[in-house]
Design a protein around this motif. Structure first.
Motif, PDB file in Angstrom:
ATOM      1  N   TYR A 110      10.923  16.590  -7.419  1.00  0.00           N
ATOM      2  CA  TYR A 110      10.986  15.048  -7.529  1.00  0.00           C
ATOM      3  C   TYR A 110      12.480  14.969  -8.055  1.00  0.00           C
ATOM      4  O   TYR A 110      13.179  13.982  -7.506  1.00  0.00           O
ATOM      5  CB  TYR A 110       9.900  14.525  -8.659  1.00  0.00           C
ATOM      6  CG  TYR A 110      10.322  13.142  -8.812  1.00  0.00           C
ATOM      7  CD1 TYR A 110      10.186  12.054  -7.943  1.00  0.00           C
ATOM      8  CD2 TYR A 110      11.106  12.777 -10.190  1.00  0.00           C
ATOM      9  CE1 TYR A 110      10.282  10.798  -8.309  1.00  0.00           C
ATOM     10  CE2 TYR A 110      11.294  11.298 -10.348  1.00  0.00           C
ATOM     11  CZ  TYR A 110      11.077  10.328  -9.337  1.00  0.00           C
ATOM     12  OH  TYR A 110      11.179   9.084  -9.598  1.00  0.00           O
ATOM     13  N   PRO A 145       2.512   8.510  -6.120  1.00  0.00           N
ATOM     14  CA  PRO A 145       1.883   9.508  -5.676  1.00  0.00           C
ATOM     15  C   PRO A 145       2.264  11.055  -6.315  1.00  0.00           C
ATOM     16  O   PRO A 145       1.414  11.983  -6.737  1.00  0.00           O
ATOM     17  CB  PRO A 145       2.382   9.665  -4.164  1.00  0.00           C
ATOM     18  CG  PRO A 145       2.700   8.183  -3.879  1.00  0.00           C
ATOM     19  CD  PRO A 145       3.076   7.686  -5.085  1.00  0.00           C
ATOM     20  N   VAL A 146       3.466  11.015  -6.687  1.00  0.00           N
ATOM     21  CA  VAL A 146       4.035  12.230  -7.491  1.00  0.00           C
ATOM     22  C   VAL A 146       3.280  12.231  -8.821  1.00  0.00           C
ATOM     23  O   VAL A 146       2.623  13.326  -9.431  1.00  0.00           O
ATOM     24  CB  VAL A 146       5.494  11.926  -7.517  1.00  0.00           C
ATOM     25  CG1 VAL A 146       6.008  13.513  -8.604  1.00  0.00           C
ATOM     26  CG2 VAL A 146       6.210  12.048  -6.490  1.00  0.00           C
ATOM     27  N   PRO A 194       7.378  17.625 -11.627  1.00  0.00           N
ATOM     28  CA  PRO A 194       8.156  18.578 -10.555  1.00  0.00           C
ATOM     29  C   PRO A 194       9.533  18.436 -10.497  1.00  0.00           C
ATOM     30  O   PRO A 194       9.954  17.340 -10.309  1.00  0.00           O
ATOM     31  CB  PRO A 194       7.384  18.587  -9.167  1.00  0.00           C
ATOM     32  CG  PRO A 194       6.153  17.694  -9.259  1.00  0.00           C
ATOM     33  CD  PRO A 194       6.375  16.745 -10.570  1.00  0.00           C
ATOM     34  N   ALA A 228      -0.398  13.211  -8.280  1.00  0.00           N
ATOM     35  CA  ALA A 228      -0.601  14.799  -8.003  1.00  0.00           C
ATOM     36  C   ALA A 228      -0.407  15.593  -9.435  1.00  0.00           C
ATOM     37  O   ALA A 228      -1.296  16.284  -9.492  1.00  0.00           O
ATOM     38  CB  ALA A 228       0.266  15.311  -7.072  1.00  0.00           C
ATOM     39  N   ARG A 256      -3.617  15.272 -11.532  1.00  0.00           N
ATOM     40  CA  ARG A 256      -4.570  15.905 -11.140  1.00  0.00           C
ATOM     41  C   ARG A 256      -4.309  17.366 -11.415  1.00  0.00           C
ATOM     42  O   ARG A 256      -5.177  17.971 -11.841  1.00  0.00           O
ATOM     43  CB  ARG A 256      -4.614  16.005  -9.617  1.00  0.00           C
ATOM     44  CG  ARG A 256      -6.019  16.494  -9.007  1.00  0.00           C
ATOM     45  CD  ARG A 256      -5.446  17.804  -8.056  1.00  0.00           C
ATOM     46  NE  ARG A 256      -6.748  18.595  -7.692  1.00  0.00           N
ATOM     47  CZ  ARG A 256      -6.837  19.253  -6.615  1.00  0.00           C
ATOM     48  NH1 ARG A 256      -5.841  19.439  -5.731  1.00  0.00           N
ATOM     49  NH2 ARG A 256      -7.807  19.647  -6.242  1.00  0.00           N
ATOM     50  N   ALA A 288       0.830   6.003  -0.057  1.00  0.00           N
ATOM     51  CA  ALA A 288       0.002   7.054   0.539  1.00  0.00           C
ATOM     52  C   ALA A 288       0.061   7.986  -0.684  1.00  0.00           C
ATOM     53  O   ALA A 288       1.203   8.452  -1.026  1.00  0.00           O
ATOM     54  CB  ALA A 288       0.711   8.023   1.885  1.00  0.00           C
ATOM     55  N   GLU A 306       0.867  -1.228  -0.128  1.00  0.00           N
ATOM     56  CA  GLU A 306      -0.129   0.124  -0.130  1.00  0.00           C
ATOM     57  C   GLU A 306       0.777   1.217   0.096  1.00  0.00           C
ATOM     58  O   GLU A 306       2.110   1.343   0.343  1.00  0.00           O
ATOM     59  CB  GLU A 306      -0.919  -0.021   1.146  1.00  0.00           C
ATOM     60  CG  GLU A 306      -0.430   0.035   2.447  1.00  0.00           C
ATOM     61  CD  GLU A 306      -1.141  -0.106   3.562  1.00  0.00           C
ATOM     62  OE1 GLU A 306      -2.175  -1.098   3.497  1.00  0.00           O
ATOM     63  OE2 GLU A 306      -1.238   0.567   4.773  1.00  0.00           O
ATOM     64  N   PRO A 340      -1.845  11.316  -2.945  1.00  0.00           N
ATOM     65  CA  PRO A 340      -2.282  12.702  -2.175  1.00  0.00           C
ATOM     66  C   PRO A 340      -3.648  12.478  -1.726  1.00  0.00           C
ATOM     67  O   PRO A 340      -4.070  13.292  -0.803  1.00  0.00           O
ATOM     68  CB  PRO A 340      -2.311  13.419  -3.429  1.00  0.00           C
ATOM     69  CG  PRO A 340      -1.229  12.882  -4.529  1.00  0.00           C
ATOM     70  CD  PRO A 340      -1.327  11.400  -4.060  1.00  0.00           C
ATOM     71  N   PHE A 341      -4.688  11.832  -2.164  1.00  0.00           N
ATOM     72  CA  PHE A 341      -5.829  11.998  -1.888  1.00  0.00           C
ATOM     73  C   PHE A 341      -6.434  10.707  -0.946  1.00  0.00           C
ATOM     74  O   PHE A 341      -7.661  10.428  -0.666  1.00  0.00           O
ATOM     75  CB  PHE A 341      -7.098  12.037  -3.137  1.00  0.00           C
ATOM     76  CG  PHE A 341      -6.491  13.207  -3.730  1.00  0.00           C
ATOM     77  CD1 PHE A 341      -6.587  14.674  -3.173  1.00  0.00           C
ATOM     78  CD2 PHE A 341      -5.780  13.164  -5.046  1.00  0.00           C
ATOM     79  CE1 PHE A 341      -6.383  15.744  -3.821  1.00  0.00           C
ATOM     80  CE2 PHE A 341      -5.372  14.222  -5.605  1.00  0.00           C
ATOM     81  CZ  PHE A 341      -5.710  15.587  -5.190  1.00  0.00           C
ATOM     82  N   GLY A 342      -5.466   9.911  -0.418  1.00  0.00           N
ATOM     83  CA  GLY A 342      -5.851   8.972   0.568  1.00  0.00           C
ATOM     84  C   GLY A 342      -4.902   7.647   0.146  1.00  0.00           C
ATOM     85  O   GLY A 342      -3.850   7.553  -0.794  1.00  0.00           O
ATOM     86  N   LEU A 343      -4.878   6.642   0.877  1.00  0.00           N
ATOM     87  CA  LEU A 343      -4.106   5.376   0.726  1.00  0.00           C
ATOM     88  C   LEU A 343      -4.734   4.699  -0.217  1.00  0.00           C
ATOM     89  O   LEU A 343      -5.869   4.371  -0.661  1.00  0.00           O
ATOM     90  CB  LEU A 343      -3.695   4.783   2.284  1.00  0.00           C
ATOM     91  CG  LEU A 343      -2.674   5.361   3.021  1.00  0.00           C
ATOM     92  CD1 LEU A 343      -3.322   6.474   3.850  1.00  0.00           C
ATOM     93  CD2 LEU A 343      -2.247   4.307   3.947  1.00  0.00           C
TER      94      LEU A 343
END
Lengths: 617, 617
Positions: free
Chosen positions: A538, A603-604, A535, A607, A610, A468, A466, A470-473
C-alpha cells in the motif's frame, strides 16, 4: 404552533407481501389511504367488496385503483375490446368502492398518435366511466409511445374534454425526463385528479428499468421533490399526496417498516415544500440546531478501556446508577457501557457503538420533531436525579440522544449524571474531538437510514458512492450538517451476503480528530495502542501516486498511515485493530476542505482487519 | 480421441476474497495462470516477490498485471509523472516475475487525441518497459475518451511501432459496442499480446456500469463468444484464454466455486469455437444426445404417496436395496425415496426434488463429458446386481443421472434395479409424461447453473426474464433441448431474502404433461388430489383478458385453472397444494408451440401457496 397534515396515501406496489400484509402495514403506519395495484387484488382471495370492507375497517380510503394500460388503439376492434376490459375494471372498482382509476399512456404498437383520435377515445372511455361514477386519471409514462411528457398528457386531457377525465401527475415520469414542473402551476385545479410521488438516485440506465426497480421515497434520492410539489399545490391540488415507488429492496423487506419510512418521507416532503412557502407544514418545528457530537456511547468489550487509555483518554466519571464510564480527551467524549447489548448481526459479543449523543440547542424540540417524523421514541428508565434525555432509535438500532454538554441553555445536561472519579489524568495524545462515526446499516434499511438522518437530524448527503471491498461491493453514503460538525458515514453491502463471508460482519468505527496524526499515532503506539498493520505494498503504491517526502513515507510505513487526497485537501488516518468483533477506532487529520470518509483506502483496511483476526501461524 | 486444452487464465478481479483466497481458488480449480489486479496486490501483506513465489508454488503463472490507467497526457509534466508511476509498476512486476502489463486507453480529460502524439507517448512507454523486459498490452476501454474501439487501439499500437507494444483484446469492450470482431483475423500475430474474455446479458445501461457490475463468464450471457474467439485464433494468437469478469455476485461468493465455474466456461467456449472449425477442443466429446427425462426422484414427505395415487400414478416397483418406490403413469416416472436428504435452505423436512434421470444415447459418454466440464461426479454405492448409473451434482445440489429406460442400446437400464410390485394399477387421469421441472437456485449459483445446464447437458436458454412476486422480484431462466423434450426452469430471488420472508422458501415443482388438463384435474380432484384454490379475482381478470367461453371459465373456477397465452399457443395448468415444505406438482396442457413456464401467473400461485400454509381460522 399550527400544524396541518395533508391526506397521505401509499400505493400497494411500494410494499412487500400479499394484499393483506400491505393494507395492514399501511394502516399501522398511519396512512389515510391506499392505491391498490391490480395484480395485488388479482392474487387476493377476498372479492373486491371484501377488500373494500377490509380497507374501511382499517380506516383506509381507496384513493386509486391502478393501472389500466394501453387503452387507445388504431384498431377499432381492439379499442372495443379495451373498453370491455375497462368495464371489467369498473366492476372491480364498484366492489372496492373506489372512484378513480389510473390510465397510463399506451406503450403498445397500436397506440394512437393522432391527437384528435386519442382525445376521442379518451372521451369515450371517460363517458363509460362517468356512467359508473368513476373518474379517469390519465398519466404520461416516460416511455409512452406517443404520450410521454406531462404536458402531452395535459393536452390530451384538455382535448378529451370530459368532466370524468383528468390528469395524474407522477413526479418520477416528470423529473426523470428532466421536464420543468413549474408550468404545472397553470393546470386547471379541477383537472388535477391525482398525484403520485417518487424520488430516485441519478442512474444512467433506460428509464423503464430505472422506474421499475430503483424508485425511492422522497428524500432518499436526488430529485428536487419540493420543486415538483410546489407548482402542483399552487395549481390548487387538494387530493392526497400518494407514493408510488417500485423498489427491489422495499419489495422484499418488512412492509410495516417500509410503510413507516414511506410516511416519514411524505411528512418531510410536505415540510420542505411548506418551507418554500407552499402548502402546510405537518411537522411544525424546523430541523433542530445540532452543534456537534456530545458523546459516543460504546458497549464495552474487554479490550476497550485499555485501548482508550493508550489513545490518551482519561476516565473522568462514572454514571450514578448504570455501569457506564466516561472517558474524555479534548472535545472527544466516549461513554463505555458495561451493560449494553452489543447489537450487530452475527458478530457475537464485544465492543460496539450503541448510541450517539447530539448537542441540541433545544433537546425537547429535537425529540418532538423526531416523534412527529415517526422516529421510535425509546422508553427511558431515569433515576430521580438523572437527566431525562430524549432518546430515539435510528434504523440500525443505534440510539440517538438529544442533549447538552454545557450547563447554559434549556434542558438537562447529560454529564450531570456522572460522578467525577478521582484519578490522575492520562497524558493526552492530541485527539481534539470526534470527526465522524461509521455505521454499517442493515441491508433492507439503507435508504431508510439516509432519509431518517436527513429528516430527523436535518443532515444532508455529502458523499454518495460505492467501492469494491475484498468480499463484495459496498455502497456508501455520508451525511453531515452544513458546518461539518456532525458527520455520519453509512455503508451497506451492495448485495446481501451469503454463506461465504469471511469479512468482519457489520463493522463500526469512531473517527477521532487530531491536528497531527503522525504525532498522535506515535504517542498512542508508544503507550501500547493496538494500531493496525498496513501492507508495505500500500505504501509503495501511495509513494508512486502522491510523491510524498521520504521521511513522511517512513513514518507512514512505521505507523500504518492511510492517506487520501481530493480536490480540497487530505485525509490522513491511522486505524486500530478490531476491539472485539466489529468496532475499531480511527485517528484522522483533515486538511483544507477534504470532505471524504476514507473509502478509497477502505478495501485495504478491510483486508487488514480480516487478516488480524486469522489465527496466528 | 485427441484433446488439447489451451492455457487457461483467470483475473483475480473475478473472485471474492483477499489475494490469498483468490490464488488458492484459481489453483484448486485447475487454472494455469492468473491476471493480478493491482488493488488485490496493494492490500496484500506479502511483497511482490513473495506473491510471485506463492504463485509458483501453486503452479500458477502470472500472465498479466493490470491495470495501468490514463498514461498518455496532453500535459508534458503529467506524462512525465505517469512514466514515473509506470516505473513503480514495473518494479512491482519485477518482484512478481510478470512480464506483461495491461495499459487501458485513457479516460482522463488530458487524454491525447492526436494519433501521432499518442503513438509517440506509447512508444516512449514501451521503450521504458522494454528496458525492464516488460511488454505493454494496450486495450481500448469501450468508454475511453479518444480510443474506445479495438481498431482504434490497433491503429495506436501500429503507429507506436515498438516490439514491446502490442494489443490486449477484451471481448466485452468489442461486443458491448457491437463492433465486428471478424477483422481481428487480420491483426499481426506477434502484436496480439493478450486476450480477455467475458460475456454479458443484454442490458440497457451505460456501458461502464454494465462492464463493472454485470459481466458474466462465457456461456452465461448473450454474447456470441465463439464469433469473437475464432478470428483471434485465426490471427495466430497462442497466449492464454483469460477471463476478466467484474460481477457483483461473483465478488461476494465462494471463490473456489466461482473459479470452477470460470474454468468450465472456458472449456465450453473452446469446444464451441472448435466446433466452428477454429482451435482445439478440450472436451473432446460433443454434447450428449439426451432424449427426455427418464425419471424424477423425489424425497418422500408423508403426503406424497397419497397425492400421487390421487393423481393417477400406480406404484409399479420397489428398489432392490434402497427405500425407493417407483410410480408411473404414461411416460411420467417418479421415484419416491424415503431415505433421501430433502435439501433446501430452511424449508425443514418434506418432499423435494433430489434427482433427475436423463435418457442418454450413451450414458458413459455423457458422464465423461460432464467430468471434463468440471461437474462433480458423485460417489455411488451400488449393489452387485444394480445398474452403475453415472451421477453428477448440479449447482443446486440436484443429482443428475445419465441413464436408459429402454432395454436396447449401450449402458445399464435404471429400471432393472426395481422389483415389480403385485398391486392393482390405479386408474390413470391422463398424465402422459414430464413437461418440465422447476428448481429454485441458490442465490450465488444462478449464472453458474445456467452455464452448467448449457454446457454439461447441451441445453439452451429458451426464456429469460424476471417477474414481481409477492415477496420480492424473481429472476427466471428456462433451458431446453431444441426438441423441447427436456425443459428445466430455474428461478432465484433478484435480491437475497432477509429476515422478513414469509414466502415458501426455495419452491420446487414437477410439471406433468397431459392433453386435457380440465379432464385430468377433474379426475384427480375426484380421487382426492389436493388441488390449489385460486382466487376468483384471478378468474375474473382472466375472463376480461381472454374472453373464454362461460363453460370453460366455470370449470376453471371450480378446479383452480391457470391459463397463459403467448404468440404460439396456450399453457393451461392446475397446481397442487404444497406437499410438505416446498414441493408441489403442476398438471399442464400445452397447445401449439407455447414455450413458457407459467411465470405470468406465478405470483398468484405463490400468494396462494403461502396462504394455504397459514393457520386455518
Amino acid at each position: 404552533m399550527s400544524r396541518e397534515t395533508p391526506r397521505l396515501s401509499l400505493a400497494t406496489v411500494c410494499l412487500s407481501g400479499t394484499l393483506e400484509d400491505k393494507l395492514d402495514a399501511a394502516a399501522v403506519a398511519g396512512f389515510d389511504g391506499v392505491e391498490i395495484f391490480a395484480p395485488d387484488l388479482v392474487a387476493d382471495p377476498l372479492p373486491p367488496a371484501g377488500i373494500g370492507a377490509r380497507c374501511r375497517d382499517l380506516g383506509l380510503s381507496i384513493d386509486l385503483y391502478q393501472p389500466l394500460r394501453d387503452i387507445d388503439s388504431t384498431d377499432p376492434d381492439r379499442f372495443a375490446a379495451n373498453l370491455r376490459r375497462a368495464e371489467a375494471t369498473f366492476d372491480v372498482m364498484a366492489g372496492l368502492g373506489a372512484d378513480t382509476v389510473l390510465v397510463c399512456s399506451s406503450v403498445a404498437p397500436d397506440a394512437v398518435a393522432d391527437p384528435d383520435r386519442l382525445a376521442g377515445q379518451l372521451h369515450t372511455l371517460a363517458g363509460r366511466a362517468h356512467e359508473r361514477g368513476i373518474r379517469i386519471a390519465y398519466e404520461a409514462l416516460a416511455w409512452g409511445r406517443h404520450v410521454n411528457t406531462w404536458d402531452a398528457s395535459w393536452r390530451a386531457v384538455q382535448a378529451g374534454d370530459h368532466p370524468a377525465l383528468g390528469l395524474c401527475l407522477d413526479s418520477f415520469h416528470v423529473l426523470a425526463r428532466g421536464s420543468d414542473p413549474a408550468p404545472i402551476a397553470g393546470v386547471e385545479r379541477d383537472k388535477l385528479f391525482f398525484l403520485q410521488l417518487a424520488d430516485a438516485r441519478e442512474l444512467s440506465m433506460d428509464v423503464l428499468s430505472w422506474s421499475r426497480h430503483h424508485r425511492l421515497f422522497p428524500g432518499q434520492g436526488g430529485f428536487d421533490l419540493p420543486r415538483f410539489l410546489a407548482p402542483v399545490l399552487r395549481a390548487g391540488y387538494t387530493g392526497p399526496l400518494s407514493l408510488e415507488v417500485f423498489n427491489d429492496v422495499f419489495r422484499q423487506a418488512d412492509p410495516v417498516r417500509t410503510a413507516v419510512d414511506a410516511r416519514r418521507s411524505l411528512l418531510a416532503l410536505a415540510e420542505a415544500t411548506a418551507h418554500r412557502g407552499v402548502g402546510t407544514d405537518p411537522v411544525g418545528t424546523g430541523p433542530p440546531a445540532l452543534t456537534g457530537p456530545a458523546f459516543v456511547e460504546l458497549a464495552a468489550g474487554p479490550e476497550l478501556g485499555r485501548a482508550l487509555r493508550a489513545l490518551g483518554f482519561s476516565r473522568t466519571g462514572v454514571h450514578r446508577t448504570k455501569q457506564v464510564e466516561r472517558y474524555e480527551q479534548g472535545d472527544a467524549r466516549l461513554l463505555v457501557n458495561a451493560g449494553a447489548d452489543t447489537g450487530g448481526s452475527g458478530s457475537g459479543t464485544g465492543s460496539a457503538i450503541v448510541a450517539l449523543g447530539l448537542e441540541s440547542a433545544d433537546p425537547a424540540a429535537s425529540a418532538r420533531r423526531a416523534a412527529r417524523l415517526c422516529a421510535p421514541l425509546l422508553p427511558r428508565s431515569t433515576g430521580p436525579d438523572e437527566a431525562d434525555l430524549a432518546e430515539v432509535s435510528a434504523p440500525d438500532g443505534t440510539s440517538l440522544f438529544f442533549c447538552r454538554t454545557a450547563p447554559d441553555g434549556p434542558g438537562p445536561v447529560w454529564s450531570h449524571d456522572f460522578v467525577a472519579v478521582d484519578e490522575p489524568p492520562v497524558p493526552g495524545t492530541g485527539i481534539t474531538g470526534i470527526d465522524h462515526v461509521g455505521l454499517t446499516q442493515p441491508y433492507d434499511a439503507f435508504d431508510e437510514a439516509v432519509l431518517f438522518h436527513r429528516s430527523v437530524l436535518g443532515l444532508d448527503t455529502v458523499a454518495d458512492g460505492e467501492f469494491a471491498a475484498p468480499f463484495g461491493l459496498i455502497r456508501s453514503r455520508a451525511l453531515a450538517d452544513p458546518a461539518r460538525r456532525i458527520r455520519i458515514a453509512l455503508t451497506v453491502s451492495l448485495l446481501r451476503r451469503g454463506g461465504w463471508s469471511p469479512a468482519v460482519a457489520d463493522p463500526q468505527y469512531v473517527a477521532l480528530a487530531c491536528d497531527d496524526v503522525v504525532a498522535t499515532a506515535t504517542a498512542a503506539r508508544d503507550a501500547g495502542a493496538p494500531l493496525l498493520a498496513v501492507p508495505a505494498n500500500y505504501h509503495d503504491d501511495l509513494a508512486a501516486r502522491l510523491e510524498l517526502p521520504d521521511a513522511t513515507m517512513a513514518a507512514y510505513r512505521e505507523l500504518g498511515v492511510f492517506h487520501e487526497r481530493d480536490g480540497g485537501g487530505d485525509l490522513i488516518g491511522v486505524c486500530t485493530e478490531l476491539l472485539g468483533g466489529r468496532l475499531f477506532l480511527i485517528l484522522v487529520q483533515r486538511t483544507g476542505t477534504h470532505d471524504g470518509h476514507g473509502w478509497a483506502d477502505a478495501p485495504v483496511r478491510m483486508a487488514a482487519h480480516r487478516r488480524s483476526r486469522l489465527p496466528r501461524a
